[in-house]
Design a protein around this motif. Structure first.
Motif, PDB file in Angstrom:
ATOM      1  N   GLN A  17      13.979  -4.100  -3.110  1.00  0.00           N
ATOM      2  CA  GLN A  17      13.478  -4.985  -2.169  1.00  0.00           C
ATOM      3  C   GLN A  17      14.251  -6.341  -2.182  1.00  0.00           C
ATOM      4  O   GLN A  17      14.576  -6.899  -1.001  1.00  0.00           O
ATOM      5  CB  GLN A  17      12.060  -5.243  -2.042  1.00  0.00           C
ATOM      6  CG  GLN A  17      11.228  -3.706  -1.917  1.00  0.00           C
ATOM      7  CD  GLN A  17       9.876  -3.865  -2.000  1.00  0.00           C
ATOM      8  OE1 GLN A  17       9.312  -2.824  -1.603  1.00  0.00           O
ATOM      9  NE2 GLN A  17       9.182  -4.749  -2.720  1.00  0.00           N
ATOM     10  N   ARG A  97       9.270  -1.508   9.120  1.00  0.00           N
ATOM     11  CA  ARG A  97       8.488  -0.915   8.034  1.00  0.00           C
ATOM     12  C   ARG A  97       9.223   0.397   7.924  1.00  0.00           C
ATOM     13  O   ARG A  97       9.660   1.266   8.842  1.00  0.00           O
ATOM     14  CB  ARG A  97       7.153  -0.641   8.713  1.00  0.00           C
ATOM     15  CG  ARG A  97       6.124  -0.083   7.852  1.00  0.00           C
ATOM     16  CD  ARG A  97       4.754  -0.081   8.674  1.00  0.00           C
ATOM     17  NE  ARG A  97       3.596  -0.030   7.843  1.00  0.00           N
ATOM     18  CZ  ARG A  97       2.235  -0.296   8.328  1.00  0.00           C
ATOM     19  NH1 ARG A  97       2.109  -0.265   9.750  1.00  0.00           N
ATOM     20  NH2 ARG A  97       1.249   0.074   7.299  1.00  0.00           N
ATOM     21  N   ALA A  98       9.183   1.017   6.828  1.00  0.00           N
ATOM     22  CA  ALA A  98       9.460   2.350   6.384  1.00  0.00           C
ATOM     23  C   ALA A  98       8.459   3.477   6.557  1.00  0.00           C
ATOM     24  O   ALA A  98       7.547   3.350   7.190  1.00  0.00           O
ATOM     25  CB  ALA A  98      10.002   2.370   4.888  1.00  0.00           C
ATOM     26  N   THR A  99       8.659   4.500   5.852  1.00  0.00           N
ATOM     27  CA  THR A  99       7.590   5.624   6.069  1.00  0.00           C
ATOM     28  C   THR A  99       6.277   5.158   5.519  1.00  0.00           C
ATOM     29  O   THR A  99       6.227   4.401   4.446  1.00  0.00           O
ATOM     30  CB  THR A  99       8.000   6.753   4.967  1.00  0.00           C
ATOM     31  OG1 THR A  99       9.269   7.259   5.222  1.00  0.00           O
ATOM     32  CG2 THR A  99       7.182   7.980   5.309  1.00  0.00           C
ATOM     33  N   ALA A 166       7.600   5.705   0.765  1.00  0.00           N
ATOM     34  CA  ALA A 166       8.645   4.571   0.880  1.00  0.00           C
ATOM     35  C   ALA A 166       9.197   4.205  -0.517  1.00  0.00           C
ATOM     36  O   ALA A 166      10.411   3.804  -0.481  1.00  0.00           O
ATOM     37  CB  ALA A 166       8.126   3.525   1.645  1.00  0.00           C
ATOM     38  N   GLU A 169      11.391   6.931  -1.950  1.00  0.00           N
ATOM     39  CA  GLU A 169      12.786   6.756  -0.995  1.00  0.00           C
ATOM     40  C   GLU A 169      13.511   5.735  -1.262  1.00  0.00           C
ATOM     41  O   GLU A 169      14.955   5.864  -1.379  1.00  0.00           O
ATOM     42  CB  GLU A 169      12.422   7.129   0.363  1.00  0.00           C
ATOM     43  CG  GLU A 169      11.840   8.385   0.859  1.00  0.00           C
ATOM     44  CD  GLU A 169      10.939   8.468   2.161  1.00  0.00           C
ATOM     45  OE1 GLU A 169      11.273   7.543   2.811  1.00  0.00           O
ATOM     46  OE2 GLU A 169      10.325   9.671   2.337  1.00  0.00           O
ATOM     47  N   ARG A 170      13.049   4.647  -1.389  1.00  0.00           N
ATOM     48  CA  ARG A 170      13.945   3.448  -1.504  1.00  0.00           C
ATOM     49  C   ARG A 170      14.972   3.514  -2.555  1.00  0.00           C
ATOM     50  O   ARG A 170      15.989   2.926  -2.830  1.00  0.00           O
ATOM     51  CB  ARG A 170      13.225   2.117  -1.541  1.00  0.00           C
ATOM     52  CG  ARG A 170      12.630   1.865  -0.026  1.00  0.00           C
ATOM     53  CD  ARG A 170      11.492   0.644  -0.010  1.00  0.00           C
ATOM     54  NE  ARG A 170      11.290   0.282   1.205  1.00  0.00           N
ATOM     55  CZ  ARG A 170       9.917  -0.045   1.703  1.00  0.00           C
ATOM     56  NH1 ARG A 170       9.147  -0.655   0.953  1.00  0.00           N
ATOM     57  NH2 ARG A 170       9.901  -0.584   2.857  1.00  0.00           N
ATOM     58  N   GLY A 191       4.275   0.429   3.176  1.00  0.00           N
ATOM     59  CA  GLY A 191       5.733   1.036   3.778  1.00  0.00           C
ATOM     60  C   GLY A 191       6.405  -0.200   4.201  1.00  0.00           C
ATOM     61  O   GLY A 191       7.494  -0.250   4.727  1.00  0.00           O
TER      62      GLY A 191
END
Length: 305
Positions: A17, A97-99, A166, A169-170, A191
């Protein structure tokens, strides 16, 4: 031009992040350096989060580093951040925002879903919603960063463990053996990534403001206002999700008892013009329909100050 010192936890996900924010700032011409700090939430792994009695267990160490002047900005998973920021620290940007959803990672066999099973999670919200849907299941506590939680799932005879999609996945750790739990209401701001800065630091505030995604900022604002009005901290079993649909913002909020047997929920929509009090309005509806008594009970049980 000064170099922006970016503070982060030292887990693989937190560093991902921070590096994402760093790249975005570098692309805008800013100089940056990353400083990683180990938080108490990462160090104390033998107690459930709610026993530690702190909202912001993962953010406190970084807040102190920032207030001490050791770092200029901090990148957080927004769902870990208390709804009230420390004095002197302000929200600088919410990234796109992600999932938002949770997933159940299993071991290839899902027969346990129609019988008895053991599921692992360190979240009271996930536990309560799982027990509400699968009352015969056993839910065990699971702590640690994403990598260590996946390893613990493999090392134990549990049927599955619940993760935020999220996060997996990241850092490319999402396995093939998973089920999306689209019926489970996510944590407020799940997310989303949040960048905070010092209120007095105009340079950094102006820099990170360029990374802000307005739609994500509005949705997480509503969810966190809902959470703050219920006064759940990050420990009580509270879920919230706001999403833009057509010209409206659709909101779904839930409050559960710890065993999942009691459930208070709300679904409502608002327009862009009146979103600023919408989370509070939805929370108050839950409180007046019996949720207040449950929150009193939860505070006693969890000793949430």
């Amino acid at each position: 031009m000064k170099t922006i010192r970016i503070g982060t936890r030292d887990s693989e996900l937190a560093l991902w992040q921070a590096k994402t924010v760093e790249k975005k700032l570098n692309d805008l011409g800013y100089k940056t350096v990353i400083t990683a700090v180990k938080s108490q939430g990462d160090i104390i792994l033998d107690k459930p989060l709610y026993e530690l009695g702190i909202t912001g267990i993962f953010t406190k160490t970084l807040d102190i580093a920032m207030l001490n002047g050791d770092v200029d900005i901090v990148v957080h998973s927004m769902k870990d951040v208390p709804t009230l920021l420390p004095k002197g620290i302000v929200q600088g940007a919410v990234l796109e925002r992600a999932t938002v959803f949770d997933i159940l990672v299993h071991k290839g066999n899902t027969d346990f879903l129609i019988s008895e099973g053991t599921i692992a999670t360190g979240s009271l919200r996930r536990k309560a919603q799982w027990l509400n849907k699968y009352p015969k299941h056993n839910v065990v506590d699971l702590r640690g960063n994403v990598n260590s939680r996946l390893k613990k799932l493999q090392d134990n005879n549990w049927d599955g463990a619940i993760f935020a999609a999220a996060g997996l996945e990241r850092i490319n750790l999402k396995p093939d053996t998973f089920i999306e739990l689209d019926w489970m209401v996510p944590a407020p701001a799940q997310g989303a990534m949040l960048v905070v800065a010092m209120e007095s630091d105009t340079f950094c505030k102006e820099a990170v403001a360029k990374l802000n995604h307005k739609e994500s900022e509005i949705c997480t604002f509503i969810e966190r206002q809902f959470l703050r009005t219920l006064e759940g901290g990050c420990t009580a079993p509270i879920g919230a999700l706001a999403q833009f649909k057509d010209e409206e913002i659709h909101f779904q909020g839930v409050l559960f008892s710890l065993d999942g047997k009691q459930k208070f929920s709300i679904e409502k929509s608002c327009t862009f013009d009146n979103y600023k009090t919408f989370g509070k309005l939805c929370a108050n509806e839950i409180l007046t329909s019996g949720g207040n008594e449950l929150m009193v009970e939860l505070r006693k049980t969890l000793k949430v100050k």
